[in-house]
Motif scaffolding. Structure first.
Motif, PDB file in Angstrom:
ATOM      1  N   LEU A 301       0.921  -1.128   0.247  1.00  0.00           N
ATOM      2  CA  LEU A 301       0.148  -0.039  -0.175  1.00  0.00           C
ATOM      3  C   LEU A 301       0.297   1.729  -0.401  1.00  0.00           C
ATOM      4  CD1 LEU A 301      -2.754   1.058   0.333  1.00  0.00           C
ATOM      5  CD2 LEU A 301      -2.300   1.438   2.977  1.00  0.00           C
ATOM      6  N   ASP A 302       0.695   2.331  -0.689  1.00  0.00           N
ATOM      7  CA  ASP A 302       1.179   3.249  -0.995  1.00  0.00           C
ATOM      8  C   ASP A 302       0.362   4.409  -1.448  1.00  0.00           C
ATOM      9  OD1 ASP A 302       4.168   3.037  -1.347  1.00  0.00           O
ATOM     10  OD2 ASP A 302       3.460   1.937  -2.716  1.00  0.00           O
ATOM     11  N   TYR A 303      -0.009   5.832  -0.201  1.00  0.00           N
ATOM     12  CA  TYR A 303      -1.002   6.148  -0.741  1.00  0.00           C
ATOM     13  C   TYR A 303       0.253   7.723  -0.081  1.00  0.00           C
ATOM     14  CZ  TYR A 303      -2.775   6.152   4.471  1.00  0.00           C
ATOM     15  OH  TYR A 303      -2.789   5.920   6.365  1.00  0.00           O
ATOM     16  N   GLN A 304      -0.903   8.957  -0.802  1.00  0.00           N
ATOM     17  CA  GLN A 304      -0.329  10.072   0.093  1.00  0.00           C
ATOM     18  C   GLN A 304      -0.892  10.910   0.753  1.00  0.00           C
ATOM     19  OE1 GLN A 304      -0.312  11.762  -3.915  1.00  0.00           O
ATOM     20  NE2 GLN A 304       2.297  11.390  -4.630  1.00  0.00           N
ATOM     21  N   ILE A 305      -0.621  11.533   1.890  1.00  0.00           N
ATOM     22  CA  ILE A 305      -1.641  12.142   2.644  1.00  0.00           C
ATOM     23  C   ILE A 305      -1.643  14.385   2.637  1.00  0.00           C
ATOM     24  CG2 ILE A 305      -1.961  13.326   5.598  1.00  0.00           C
ATOM     25  CD1 ILE A 305       0.413  10.179   5.541  1.00  0.00           C
ATOM     26  N   PRO A 306      -2.659  14.495   1.663  1.00  0.00           N
ATOM     27  CA  PRO A 306      -2.789  15.707   1.485  1.00  0.00           C
ATOM     28  C   PRO A 306      -2.819  17.085   2.635  1.00  0.00           C
ATOM     29  CG  PRO A 306      -5.176  14.664   0.864  1.00  0.00           C
ATOM     30  CD  PRO A 306      -4.048  13.232   1.533  1.00  0.00           C
ATOM     31  N   GLY A 307      -3.115  15.916   4.163  1.00  0.00           N
ATOM     32  CA  GLY A 307      -3.010  16.979   5.253  1.00  0.00           C
ATOM     33  C   GLY A 307      -4.979  17.859   5.234  1.00  0.00           C
ATOM     34  N   ALA A 308      -4.592  18.307   6.130  1.00  0.00           N
ATOM     35  CA  ALA A 308      -5.245  19.379   6.811  1.00  0.00           C
ATOM     36  C   ALA A 308      -5.751  20.685   6.468  1.00  0.00           C
ATOM     37  CB  ALA A 308      -6.182  18.976   8.344  1.00  0.00           C
ATOM     38  N   LEU A 309      -6.844  21.221   6.051  1.00  0.00           N
ATOM     39  CA  LEU A 309      -7.045  22.452   5.936  1.00  0.00           C
ATOM     40  C   LEU A 309      -7.637  23.630   6.504  1.00  0.00           C
ATOM     41  CD1 LEU A 309      -8.005  22.482   2.034  1.00  0.00           C
ATOM     42  CD2 LEU A 309      -5.843  22.434   3.075  1.00  0.00           C
ATOM     43  N   ASN A 310      -7.332  24.652   7.081  1.00  0.00           N
ATOM     44  CA  ASN A 310      -8.394  25.318   7.337  1.00  0.00           C
ATOM     45  C   ASN A 310      -8.983  26.322   7.427  1.00  0.00           C
ATOM     46  OD1 ASN A 310      -7.086  28.196   6.324  1.00  0.00           O
ATOM     47  ND2 ASN A 310      -5.112  28.554   7.590  1.00  0.00           N
ATOM     48  N   ALA A 311     -10.223  26.946   7.538  1.00  0.00           N
ATOM     49  CA  ALA A 311     -11.433  27.052   7.479  1.00  0.00           C
ATOM     50  C   ALA A 311     -11.217  28.326   5.749  1.00  0.00           C
ATOM     51  CB  ALA A 311     -11.814  28.042   8.099  1.00  0.00           C
ATOM     52  N   ASP A 312      -9.816  29.209   5.865  1.00  0.00           N
ATOM     53  CA  ASP A 312      -9.954  29.949   4.763  1.00  0.00           C
ATOM     54  C   ASP A 312      -9.204  29.769   3.309  1.00  0.00           C
ATOM     55  OD1 ASP A 312     -10.606  32.172   5.878  1.00  0.00           O
ATOM     56  OD2 ASP A 312      -8.511  32.940   6.456  1.00  0.00           O
ATOM     57  N   GLN A 313      -8.467  28.633   3.490  1.00  0.00           N
ATOM     58  CA  GLN A 313      -7.776  27.278   2.919  1.00  0.00           C
ATOM     59  C   GLN A 313      -9.500  26.747   2.133  1.00  0.00           C
ATOM     60  OE1 GLN A 313      -5.376  25.463   5.832  1.00  0.00           O
ATOM     61  NE2 GLN A 313      -3.521  26.524   4.207  1.00  0.00           N
TER      62      GLN A 313
END
Length: 743
Positions: A301-313
């Motif tokens: 398994l290989d998967y990328q992690i885009p990460g969390a955003l704040n409200a403005d993003q």
């Protein structure tokens, strides 16, 4: 004259030849079923419009298969017989589950148990178990990014910033949850899960640690016939999935193999997935007393992690990755091998033993924005169960006793992350985690209607962290944490009101030690003082199961002490602490109704259903520095969730599955000042299924998030910098084909 006599003997032999004539009908309507695939030895026939088929011979083992019905296998002598096939969606009184290591009809189970069938999985896009599980009351799987799952049973995901925790998972009777309490559910493809049973609420008297409950996943091969099958699926965001499967009878058993490759580019930047899974399983009927089961699972398994955003993003561009995720190659690469051996031995009709042993290896690599983690692990374990049925004072008594033990050894290293490459080592540990327990259970039929269950387990667990390197100058050497032995009892009653309804009540204890990732955090600190969560659950339930109508009502109260919650420090590192206690009151209601079931009409099935989950969870005595969060709603838990389903299946093979899910707004921090807004999620799948001789063909297409809602299926809780949101995909389409050959 000689020729005449010979001809007469030939006619007599034809008349005397044993014959088996079968009429196959629908168990509910009693109407004949056409085009049922009936196999005896190597001969495959189809029933005619009257549901009739005939074979020459006697004492034949015959298999019956038809889309929409349970596969049936029986042995027949010569004569005429009627065979009733059971629809895959049927009343609760006909459903048998193995929860709490006791195979009983669901109406006799004194616990909240829900099943997820093959038909549930095939109602949706078959790339993950998320939607199938989420249509069940009290169950929720979150997907923060493709292949990044978080399982919540009755709100148990509070302490899971990532991964599956606080829930015990078994796969083909193998403990799939590691002894440190985490579960890599994403190593399994949906083809490795044919059915599932979910026990909701503390179940430690049989399954050990985990206040959320237990999930049993099954992929046992269907060895009633030889079959080659293949699937192909494609969809938006670069999605493709290919599967190749083979099942082969060998004597009274057989083997099954499958290979699956699934890839996608992902909805967001830096959210691609590449997973390949190979499974090889065997079942061997040694004798009337012995059965052997083997499993080999290889997952890459290989998967990328885009990460969390704040409200403005989120408002600016929900498809963007968190700044830094791409440059640092935030992702996970994991290769795993699991090998298991199961053995069932029947000492007599009343006494048996079932034992499973396993070995596994795991190679894990996780570059993240803040660091770079590498782990190489090896584990082993076993689970054994003895069952004995006897009588006590003339009343039926079932005794169950057994044990489970798991041990895992891991070399773990944390490095700096320089542009996605491992830099200087920050700290390195040799880890050992272990967990084990003994369990006993007695089930006594006090009367024909009243079943009493008493269960108990004795649990032990601990960690060993041998720090080899600490670049920050911290302590090195061996540090241990051994948790005090915990006794977990359970008392339950089930009263059968009549043949189609029952009432149950239970009091059960549970506990959940902190996982190794909660004790050993990414910045190098060791929180060895973190205590295990302990809870007591009080529950009552009512079930009604008739031919066309199912109803289940459940109410529970879970008092949880030493609740483990998350917080994020200024560097964005997720940390953990015990937060007093929580009150968790809940209601679960499920209703299924067959508006129409007509085996001979144009519309064969018209089914509707709904599932409601009410979770009224609050903190008690929860203070953090100068803030008092006592009385606030529990973080990450929606108070209301409603799922509605509509399924139509027609005689020509055309089907339609419609699902609507409403989720109430969710508090995302302990202060209850930030929320995920409520959303409506609509999924639709349609297709055509046809049997052409020995070939099975299915064409299908579907759409997820039909209303194009903006929502997060899994949010970060108590996130630093306001980075709460993990945007889920917008409206997306998929389609595919399935082909099977029986030989």
């Amino acid at each position: 004259m000689k020729k005449v006599i010979t001809f007469l003997f030939f006619l007599i032999s034809l008349g005397l030849q044993a014959q088996i004539q079968l009429k196959i009908t629908d168990q509910i309507t009693g109407l004949p079923l056409e085009n049922v695939r009936v196999k005896a030895d190597k001969t495959i026939l189809r029933t005619n419009a009257s549901g009739i088929v005939a074979f020459s011979g006697e004492n034949l083992k015959i298999t019956f298969a038809l889309e929409g019905y349970e596969t049936l296998e029986k042995t027949f002598s010569s004569g005429e017989f009627e065979v009733q096939l059971i629809p895959t969606v049927l009343n609760l009184s006909a459903v048998t589950v193995t929860a709490f290591e006791s195979e009983r009809p669901l109406l006799e189970q004194s616990a909240a148990v829900v099943t997820v069938s093959e038909r549930d999985f095939s109602r949706f896009n078959e790339i993950s178990p998320v939607n199938a599980f989420n249509q069940k009351a009290g169950v929720r799987i979150e997907e923060r990014a493709p292949a990044s799952y978080r399982v919540s049973i009755r709100g148990s995901s509070l302490r899971s910033p990532f991964g599956v925790r606080n829930v015990k998972v078994y796969w083909n009777e193998v403990p799939f949850t590691s002894p440190d309490g985490t579960t890599a559910l994403n190593l399994l493809d949906l083809s490795n899960i044919r059915t599932s049973e979910i026990v909701k609420g503390p179940s430690g008297s049989i399954y050990g640690a985990g206040n959320g409950g237990a999930i049993s996943l099954f992929s046992q091969p269907n060895l009633s016939e030889n079959r080659i099958s293949t699937d192909f699926l494609a969809g938006d965001f670069g999605l493709s999935r290919f599967r190749l499967g083979l099942s082969q009878q060998v004597g009274n058993g057989g083997i099954e193999a499958s290979y699956v490759s699934q890839k996608s580019d992902g909805y967001r930047e830096h959210s691609a997935v590449d997973r390949q899974v190979f499974q090889l399983g065997g079942y061997f009927h040694v004798s009337e007393k012995q059965e052997i089961r083997t499993q080999l699972l290889i997952s890459d398994l290989d998967y990328q992690i885009p990460g969390a955003l704040n409200a403005d993003q989120l408002a600016a561009n929900p498809r963007q990755a968190r700044p830094g995720s791409i440059n640092q190659n935030s992702s996970i690469s994991q290769q795993s091998v699991l090998l298991s051996l199961g053995h069932l031995y029947r000492f007599s009709e009343k006494t048996s033993n079932n034992t499973t042993v396993y070995l596994n290896t795991n190679n894990f690599e996780n570059p993240f924005i803040l660091d770079y983690k590498k782990e190489l692990g090896f584990g082993y374990g076993a689970r054994t169960k003895f069952t004995h049925e006897t009588k006590l004072g003339g009343k039926e008594l079932r005794l169950i006793a057994g044990a489970e033990f798991q041990n895992a050894i891991t070399d773990a290293q944390n490095f700096g992350n320089r542009a996605g490459k491992a830099d200087t080592v920050r700290f390195a540990d040799k880890l050992r985690t272990y967990q084990g327990f003994f369990f006993q259970q007695a089930e006594l039929n006090l009367t024909e209607k009243l079943l009493v269950t008493l269960g108990l387990s004795e649990n032990f667990s601990g960690y060993e962290i041998d720090r080899q390197i600490d670049a920050a100058g911290g302590r090195t050497g061996l540090q241990t944490r051994t948790f005090d032995p915990i006794v977990v009892p359970r008392v339950a009653l089930n009263y059968r009101l009549n043949p189609f309804s029952s009432f149950y009540g239970s009091i059960s204890s549970g506990f959940s030690p902190p996982t190794i990732d909660e004790v050993r955090t990414n910045e190098g600190s060791l929180n060895l003082d973190l205590e295990a969560e302990k809870g007591v659950n009080y529950e009552i339930g009512y079930r009604l199961g008739k031919e066309k109508f199912n109803l289940e009502l459940i109410a529970y109260y879970l008092k949880l002490d030493e609740t483990i919650t998350t917080f994020t420090n200024a560097n964005g590192v997720v940390l953990f602490r015990n937060a007093g206690s929580t009150d968790q009151k809940g209601i679960e209601a499920s209703l299924d109704y067959a508006i129409l079931r007509n085996a001979s009409g144009f519309i064969k099935d018209f089914l509707v259903g709904t599932a409601y989950t009410g979770q009224f969870f609050t903190f008690i005595d929860y203070k953090k520095q100068t803030n008092d969060f006592s009385g606030n709603d529990l973080t990450g838990v929606p108070p209301h969730n409603v799922v509605s389903r509509l399924d139509i299946r027609t005689r020509p093979g055309i089907y339609l599955n419609f699902t609507h899910q409403f989720t109430e707004k969710i508090p995302l921090n302990d202060a209850n000042t930030v929320f995920q807004e409520s959303y409506d999620l609509v999924n639709l799948r349609a297709g055509w299924v046809k049997s052409l001789g020995n070939f099975d063909l299915e064409l299908f297409a579907g759409v997820d998030n039909l209303l194009d809602e903006s929502y997060s299926l899994g949010n970060d809780l108590n996130a630093f910098g306001g980075r709460f949101y993990q945007p889920a995909p917008s409206r997306n389409w998929y389609g595919g084909v399935k082909i099977g050959l029986n030989y």
